[in-house]
Write an enzyme that holds these catalytic residues in place. Structure first.
Site, PDB file in Angstrom:
ATOM      1  CG  ASP A   8      44.066  -0.072  24.400  1.00 59.37           C
ATOM      2  OD1 ASP A   8      44.927  -0.018  23.737  1.00 59.37           O
ATOM      3  OD2 ASP A   8      43.016   0.808  24.666  1.00 59.37           O
ATOM      4  CD  GLU A  10      46.889   3.480  24.785  1.00 58.42           C
ATOM      5  OE1 GLU A  10      46.778   4.184  23.587  1.00 58.42           O
ATOM      6  OE2 GLU A  10      46.189   2.580  24.820  1.00 58.42           O
ATOM      7  CG  HIS A  61      47.870  -0.023  21.348  1.00 60.10           C
ATOM      8  ND1 HIS A  61      47.280   1.074  21.969  1.00 60.10           N
ATOM      9  CD2 HIS A  61      49.218   0.054  20.911  1.00 60.10           C
ATOM     10  CE1 HIS A  61      48.244   2.020  21.721  1.00 60.10           C
ATOM     11  NE2 HIS A  61      49.481   1.714  21.165  1.00 60.10           N
ATOM     12  CG  HIS A 105      42.851   4.481  27.266  1.00 51.99           C
ATOM     13  ND1 HIS A 105      41.924   5.233  26.651  1.00 51.99           N
ATOM     14  CD2 HIS A 105      43.294   3.521  26.079  1.00 51.99           C
ATOM     15  CE1 HIS A 105      41.595   5.024  25.686  1.00 51.99           C
ATOM     16  NE2 HIS A 105      42.353   4.021  25.051  1.00 51.99           N
ATOM     17  CG  HIS A 117      43.275   7.985  23.414  1.00 54.22           C
ATOM     18  ND1 HIS A 117      44.205   7.301  24.266  1.00 54.22           N
ATOM     19  CD2 HIS A 117      42.837   6.912  22.513  1.00 54.22           C
ATOM     20  CE1 HIS A 117      44.294   6.232  23.585  1.00 54.22           C
ATOM     21  NE2 HIS A 117      43.557   6.060  22.613  1.00 54.22           N
ATOM     22  CD  GLU A 135      39.933   3.564  23.022  1.00 50.83           C
ATOM     23  OE1 GLU A 135      40.423   2.567  23.345  1.00 50.83           O
ATOM     24  OE2 GLU A 135      40.336   4.350  22.585  1.00 50.83           O
TER      25      GLU A 135
END
Length: 275
Positions: A8, A10, A61, A105, A117, A135
């Site tokens: 990902d 972030e 992502h 994240h 998020h 996630e």
């Protein structure tokens, strides 16, 4: 041996703002380069420890088209593009021996955490059997459903703590300390990559010590959505019902694979605009 590295954006060192993760904004190209370099550090660490391993890298992502293919370590296979059956875990199967999460994240509502998020801004929370999962938890449990352990995670300190709560024996690498949603104290990118290289080698070497995160069904799932219109669409899916309040939908999944796929579908439905 087969290893899947899910990457990902972030949670990459140095990244703190949507301008660095959004293809439409000015600093995205730098974010892509940083993301690709951290993926390469992890690939190298895995192959230092297991030279004959088959390494798959899932771009995880946004559009799943962020890693720079020509800059990625040529020894790895790149899983790119969407939609795909297992989302951020594209390439995962029952023959996979270990999964590594890079640049992850914290969940929505967690923190302080950088760019926290869950799947999209439309999802406020996902609860499986009463446990709130972002996630990290959703992907770890999906891997666990196939008997595959998550052996490493990198991201900010909140993301690392989130995995440690679920999989205490996994290796974590905090490449930045979160100060808030868009602020952090970050390691220099080269220092982050050196730590990731070492940690990846350690993680795959001791993979047998890490138990998969197994959530057995049937499972009661609750999803809190950002807006009432999203709920109106969600309940068109067979088996999905309105929960308490105007933002929650619920369903029962026979196993975690079904729960995971339904959550992915709800994320897509939530992107539909009224009208």
């Amino acid at each position: 041996m087969k290893v899947l590295i899910s990457v990902d954006m972030e949670g990459i060192s140095g990244i703190v703002h949507p301008a660095e993760t959004n293809p439409d904004l000015y600093d995205y190209e730098r974010g892509r380069a940083l993301m690709t370099a951290e993926a390469n550090a992890v690939i190298a660490g895995v192959l230092d420890a297991e030279p004959t391993a088959e390494v798959w890298v899932a771009d995880a992502h946004g559009t799943f088209r962020n890693l720079l293919p020509e800059e990625l370590d040529r020894r790895a296979r790149l899983v790119r593009g969407r939609p795909r059956l297992l989302g951020m875990l594209g390439g995962l199967d029952e023959h996979t021996d270990a999964v590594l999460f890079v640049g992850y994240h914290a969940r929505a509502g967690g923190g302080p955490a950088v760019l926290a998020h869950t799947m999209s801004d439309a999802i406020l929370d996902v609860r499986v059997a009463g446990c709130s999962l972002g996630e990290i938890g959703l992907n770890a449990a999906m891997a666990g459903h196939l008997g595959v352990p998550v052996v490493l995670l990198s991201g900010d300190d909140s993301a690392c703590a989130e995995l440690s709560d679920l999989v205490p024996s996994a290796v974590t690498v905090a490449v930045k300390q979160a100060l808030g949603q868009a602020a952090a104290v970050a390691l220099h990118p080269e220092e982050a990559r050196e730590r990731l290289h070492r940690a990846a080698a350690e993680a795959v070497t001791r993979r047998a010590e890490v138990s998969p995160l197994a959530l057995t069904g049937p499972l009661e799932v609750e999803v809190d959505l950002y807006g009432p219109y999203m709920v109106d669409l969600a309940v068109l899916v067979p088996g999905v019902s309105r929960g308490e309040g105007g933002r929650t939908v619920t369903f029962t999944a026979v196993d975690f694979a079904v729960a995971y796929r339904l959550v992915l579908l709800l994320v897509q439905l939530a992107s539909v605009k009224p009208g």
